[in-house]
Structure formats: structure tokens, C-alpha cells
Design a protein around this motif. Structure first.
Motif, mmCIF file in Angstrom:
data_model
loop_
_atom_site.group_PDB
_atom_site.id
_atom_site.type_symbol
_atom_site.label_atom_id
_atom_site.label_comp_id
_atom_site.label_asym_id
_atom_site.label_seq_id
_atom_site.Cartn_x
_atom_site.Cartn_y
_atom_site.Cartn_z
ATOM 1 N N ARG A 44 0.804 -1.215 0.000
ATOM 2 C CA ARG A 44 0.000 0.000 0.000
ATOM 3 C C ARG A 44 0.840 1.270 0.000
ATOM 4 O O ARG A 44 0.592 2.175 -0.765
ATOM 5 N N ILE A 45 1.850 1.325 0.861
ATOM 6 C CA ILE A 45 2.645 2.559 0.856
ATOM 7 C C ILE A 45 3.504 2.613 -0.409
ATOM 8 O O ILE A 45 3.718 3.688 -0.973
ATOM 9 N N ASN A 233 -11.474 8.147 -7.870
ATOM 10 C CA ASN A 233 -10.083 7.712 -7.666
ATOM 11 C C ASN A 233 -9.272 8.830 -7.022
ATOM 12 O O ASN A 233 -8.464 8.591 -6.127
ATOM 13 N N ALA A 234 -9.525 10.070 -7.473
ATOM 14 C CA ALA A 234 -8.787 11.208 -6.907
ATOM 15 C C ALA A 234 -9.151 11.398 -5.434
ATOM 16 O O ALA A 234 -8.276 11.601 -4.587
ATOM 17 N N PHE A 235 -10.430 11.308 -5.113
ATOM 18 C CA PHE A 235 -10.850 11.491 -3.717
ATOM 19 C C PHE A 235 -10.291 10.387 -2.819
ATOM 20 O O PHE A 235 -9.837 10.643 -1.707
ATOM 21 N N LEU A 236 -10.314 9.161 -3.333
ATOM 22 C CA LEU A 236 -9.791 8.052 -2.530
ATOM 23 C C LEU A 236 -8.278 8.154 -2.355
ATOM 24 O O LEU A 236 -7.744 7.891 -1.279
ATOM 25 N N LEU A 237 -7.608 8.579 -3.437
ATOM 26 C CA LEU A 237 -6.146 8.724 -3.353
ATOM 27 C C LEU A 237 -5.800 9.816 -2.333
ATOM 28 O O LEU A 237 -4.879 9.663 -1.529
ATOM 29 N N ALA A 383 -8.394 -1.607 4.639
ATOM 30 C CA ALA A 383 -8.002 -2.209 3.358
ATOM 31 C C ALA A 383 -9.196 -2.223 2.401
ATOM 32 O O ALA A 383 -9.059 -1.921 1.211
ATOM 33 N N ASP A 384 -10.380 -2.569 2.908
ATOM 34 C CA ASP A 384 -11.585 -2.601 2.064
ATOM 35 C C ASP A 384 -11.907 -1.211 1.513
ATOM 36 O O ASP A 384 -12.324 -1.068 0.366
ATOM 37 N N TYR A 385 -11.735 -0.196 2.359
ATOM 38 C CA TYR A 385 -12.060 1.176 1.956
ATOM 39 C C TYR A 385 -11.256 1.573 0.705
ATOM 40 O O TYR A 385 -11.768 2.224 -0.203
ATOM 41 N N PHE A 386 -9.991 1.174 0.702
ATOM 42 C CA PHE A 386 -9.118 1.593 -0.400
ATOM 43 C C PHE A 386 -9.034 0.580 -1.542
ATOM 44 O O PHE A 386 -8.329 0.810 -2.514
ATOM 45 N N LYS A 387 -9.753 -0.527 -1.400
ATOM 46 C CA LYS A 387 -9.694 -1.571 -2.432
ATOM 47 C C LYS A 387 -10.017 -1.041 -3.841
ATOM 48 O O LYS A 387 -9.309 -1.373 -4.796
ATOM 49 N N TRP A 392 -6.781 0.862 -10.145
ATOM 50 C CA TRP A 392 -6.451 2.135 -10.798
ATOM 51 C C TRP A 392 -4.972 2.478 -10.578
ATOM 52 O O TRP A 392 -4.270 2.892 -11.497
ATOM 53 N N LEU A 393 -4.502 2.256 -9.342
ATOM 54 C CA LEU A 393 -3.092 2.524 -9.038
ATOM 55 C C LEU A 393 -2.174 1.616 -9.862
ATOM 56 O O LEU A 393 -1.135 2.055 -10.357
ATOM 57 N N GLU A 394 -2.574 0.367 -10.006
ATOM 58 C CA GLU A 394 -1.756 -0.569 -10.793
ATOM 59 C C GLU A 394 -1.623 -0.070 -12.229
ATOM 60 O O GLU A 394 -0.557 -0.102 -12.818
ATOM 61 N N GLU A 395 -2.730 0.418 -12.765
ATOM 62 C CA GLU A 395 -2.734 0.943 -14.136
ATOM 63 C C GLU A 395 -1.816 2.172 -14.237
ATOM 64 O O GLU A 395 -0.973 2.285 -15.128
ATOM 65 N N GLN A 396 -1.993 3.106 -13.298
ATOM 66 C CA GLN A 396 -1.207 4.349 -13.289
ATOM 67 C C GLN A 396 0.292 4.072 -13.140
ATOM 68 O O GLN A 396 1.123 4.794 -13.663
ATOM 69 N N ASN A 397 0.590 3.049 -12.343
ATOM 70 C CA ASN A 397 1.992 2.796 -12.004
ATOM 71 C C ASN A 397 2.693 1.822 -12.961
ATOM 72 O O ASN A 397 3.832 1.435 -12.723
ATOM 73 N N LYS A 398 2.015 1.445 -14.055
ATOM 74 C CA LYS A 398 2.606 0.500 -15.017
ATOM 75 C C LYS A 398 3.962 0.999 -15.500
ATOM 76 O O LYS A 398 4.082 2.150 -15.916
#
Ligand SMILES: [Zn+2]
Length: 405
Positions: A44-45, A233-237, A383-387, A392-398
Motif C-alpha cells: 500500500r505505501i 479515484n482522486a478522492f480516494l487517493l 483495506a476494504d475502503y481503499f480496495k 487504478w493505481l496498478e494501471e497508473q503505475n505500469k
């Protein structure tokens, strides 16, 4: 400081009185020794760090560093990473509202749940607004809430301005105020008029802060327009960076490990600063702007080192705990998604919350938590909250380097 006086502050400058401090030491033992390594390479971090690092490098026109320089983050300890997500910045919607409106709206949150209004003395004796620039008097601009006599004299120190940060903070501080009010009753002895565990008070304040940041709530108060379409995604991030994930690594990583080295392992004073930055580097993925020598003690710029030693673990507890309460309220009472829900005017939520608050410290916190949520302390809800953010993070961080080692 009067020993009958209880202070509750928002996160960065938590302070307690002498008798509470004794309790804090004792209670800290309940959690045992912090884990030696809370996981610098944890997903997560690392994922949150990667997106922040690449975005910040782009912003400052710098090569992507291995670790984030501390001065790139809007918090000098990098304990929270606020204001990095532009699409989640809603300050402009507070223009035209007054500071008085902010605090009254926060009180209305609680009265809507069925709690009684704050006592008249709160409004007479609190110090809620910024001083004019030419004022002779100075005040601490950091928010706090005080249970002056362990009865009905409740006051708050704030410097409210019409923006999102103060809107959430006002809701947080009144969380302490309503916690004080709930356990101020004849059945609760004075010495037990406090949270069920040190982290409960902060956790409840943080819970209401989280509730006050939910888009449907902000729409119901007329802050965000009815047709506002949030970039979820922006609000959750932003939730993750500013209020949860990096903070966990600071509050149960850097801080307690460094304090354990000082207090329990007799770390020589000429290694204090180097040790501090080693933990910041290993656990938070942050490096100092330039080398820091032993002529400084950067950790001691946290007020807790002076006035609330060995306390920081409670903030980690509070962060985990707030998501558990929020998850229960959203799913089991409101039947709404935890990432987009509205507590406003729901008396069932108020009754459920009051059942926790009114106990004060008369019962073991584990029992209180289990009876309220059916769970032991757990990061499941967080963990559920940020699931929803993960894919989206995986896509962004490719193609990006994840982690910092
Ligand atoms: Zn607080």
C-alpha cells in the motif's frame, strides 16, 4: 496544567494531562512492542509512494528519485501527504461561507444524529476564530478541545477559516466535545471520564472528520453542487495520502521505533538524528533535503517528544479504528458504500455511536469494540475502503519502479 483538565487535540499535537499521561504509558503496554518492521516494501505505501514520487518529479521538473525529498511533501515530517491530488481539492466551494457557519454546521452534524446542542458556555468561552493580524495577543493555531472540569465546561481552541481543512477539523474537534458530553453522567466516575483506550478519542474525532468529507454529505450541506461528479479515484487517493496510508508508517513505524531506541535501548545521543532519518528513510521512503548532522534533533520538533512521550502508536490505532467504525456505520446502518455515504440526520447512527461514547473508560476497549462492530481491532475495514483504488493505481503505475530499495 490543572490535573482535572483534559485536552484533546487534532492529530499533530496531541496533549494529555499528568494523570492521563500515566494512563498512556500503561495503555501503550497493552499493544506490546511495535513490530520491528511494519513493512517498508508493503504494497500500500509502495503503490501510493510510486504515484506521488512520479507526479512530484514531474511537477518540480526533476529526475524521479529513489526516495522522495522531504521538502517535496506539504508536511515537514512527511507524516501525511496532503494537497497532492488537485482533483480532490474542494476549497473553492467554501468561498462565501463564514467561519461561524462552519462550526455551526459541525454542531448540526451531531444534533442531526440526536445529540443535544453544545452548552451555551461552549460558545462564550471557546476561542474559535483567527486573531486579526495586528492583535497583541498570540494563540496556538493548532486545534484542540478541552474538558475543563470533567462536567459541562467544554471549550475548543481553533482558528477556523472557510476551507475544507477547517471544515473537517471542526467536525473532528466537536467529536471530542461530544465524547466528553456523552460520558459526563453520574454513572461514570470522574477518573473514567475519558476514552475507552487512548486511541478511541482520536479515532472518534477522525471518524467524524471522515464522515464530513464524504461527497453526499457535502452535497446535503449545500457545499458541493447536487450535480457534482467526483473523480472517485482522486478522492480516494487523497484520503489515502492525506489521512491514512503514509501516516500509519509514521505513527507505528518511525515514531515508536525511534522512541523505543531512546527510552528502552539507550541509544547514545550522538546517534539520535541519524537513527531518526534512517527510520524515515526505511519506513516512509523519504530522505532529508540535505544531510542532517547530530547538531540537530529533528524528531524533537514533534511536540509529543516533550509533552506526550510514547503516544504516537495511539494515532495508528485511531486510524485503523476509525475505518472499522465507519465501515460498520456505512454498511450495517446506512446500507451505503463506505467510500460515498451520508450520516446526516440518521438517529440510528447517533444511538449506535452514543452507546460507545457514553461508556467512557468504564469497560475494556476490546469489549467495547467487539460489541459495537463484531470485530477485534483489524485493518480489514481500512483495506476494504481503499480496495477500489488498487486496480487504478496498478494501471497508473505500469512501468514505474515500485518501492524505494
Ligand atoms: Zn483530536
Amino acid at each position: 496544567m490543572n490535573s482535572n483538565l483534559t485536552a484533546k487535540r487534532s492529530r499533530p499535537t496531541k496533549s494529555t494531562t499528568n494523570w492521563k499521561r500515566v494512563r498512556t504509558w500503561k495503555s501503550a503496554g497493552q499493544f506490546g512492542k511495535p513490530p520491528r518492521n511494519p513493512g517498508p516494501r508493503s504494497n500500500r505505501i509502495s503503490w501510493s509512494c510510486a504515484i506521488s514520487k512520479y507526479k512530484l518529479a514531474e511537477k518540480y521538473h526533476q529526475p524521479v528519485p529513489q526516495k522522495i525529498p522531504a521538502h517535496w511533501i506539504n508536511n515537514r515530517w512527511a507524516q501525511e501527504w496532503p494537497d497532492l491530488v488537485e482533483a480532490a481539492n474542494i476549497d473553492k466551494y467554501f468561498e462565501g461561507h463564514s467561519a461561524d457557519w462552519i462550526i455551526k454546521t459541525a454542531e448540526q452534524f451531531y444534533t442531526g444524529l440526536g445529540f443535544s446542542p453544545l452548552p451555551e458556555s461552549f460558545w462564550k468561552k471557546s476561542d474559535l476564530y483567527p486573531l486579526p493580524p495586528d492583535s497583541k495577543r498570540k494563540k496556538n493555531t493548532h486545534a484542540s478541545c478541552w474538558h475543563i472540569d470533567l462536567e459541562n465546561d467544554i471549550r475548543s481552541l481553533q482558528s477556523i477559516e472557510p476551507n475544507a481543512r477547517w471544515f473537517f477539523t471542526a467536525h473532528h474537534e466537536l467529536g471530542h466535545g461530544y465524547y466528553f458530553k456523552a460520558y459526563t453522567r453520574p454513572e461514570v466516575p470522574y477518573l473514567l471520564r475519558t476514552g475507552a483506550a487512548p486511541g478511541f478519542h482520536e479515532g472518534v474525532g477522525e471518524l467524524i472528520s471522515l464522515a464530513s468529507s464524504q461527497v453526499p454529505y457535502l452535497q446535503s450541506r449545500g457545499i458541493l453542487p447536487k450535480d457534482f461528479k467526483p473523480d472517485m479515484n482522486a478522492f480516494l487517493l487523497d484520503d489515502a495520502l492525506a489521512r491514512a496510508i503514509p501516516f500509519i508508517y509514521f505513527s507505528c513505524g518511525t515514531m515508536p521505533h525511534w522512541e523505543a531506541d531512546i527510552y528502552a535501548h539507550n541509544l547514545p545521543a550522538d546517534q539520535w538524528n541519524a537513527r531518526w532519518w534512517k527510520y524515515v528513510s526505511d519506513m516512509q521512503g523519504i530522505e532529508p533535503p540535505s544531510p542532517r548532522g547530530e547538531e540537530w534533533c529533528d524528531a524533537a520538533t514533534k511536540t509529543h517528544i516533550n509533552d506526550t512521550p510514547a503516544y504516537y502508536y495511539n494515532y495508528a490505532f485511531a486510524t485503523v479504528f476509525k475505518f472499522q467504525l465507519h465501515d460498520y456505520i456505512a454498511r450495517k446502518i446506512l446500507h451505503q458504500p463506505p467510500q460515498s455515504c451520508n450520516y446526516a440526520d440518521n438517529k440510528e447512527v447517533g444511538t449506535w455511536l452514543n452507546n460507545i461514547l457514553k461508556k467512557g473508560s468504564t469497560e475494556d476497549w476490546r469489549k467495547v469494540l467487539k460489541e459495537a462492530t463484531g470485530e477485534d481491532i483489524s485493518t480489514r475495514a481500512m483495506a476494504d475502503y481503499f480496495k477500489p483504488l488498487q486496480s487504478w493505481l496498478e494501471e497508473q503505475n505500469k512501468g514505474r519502479q515500485i518501492g524505494w530499495e
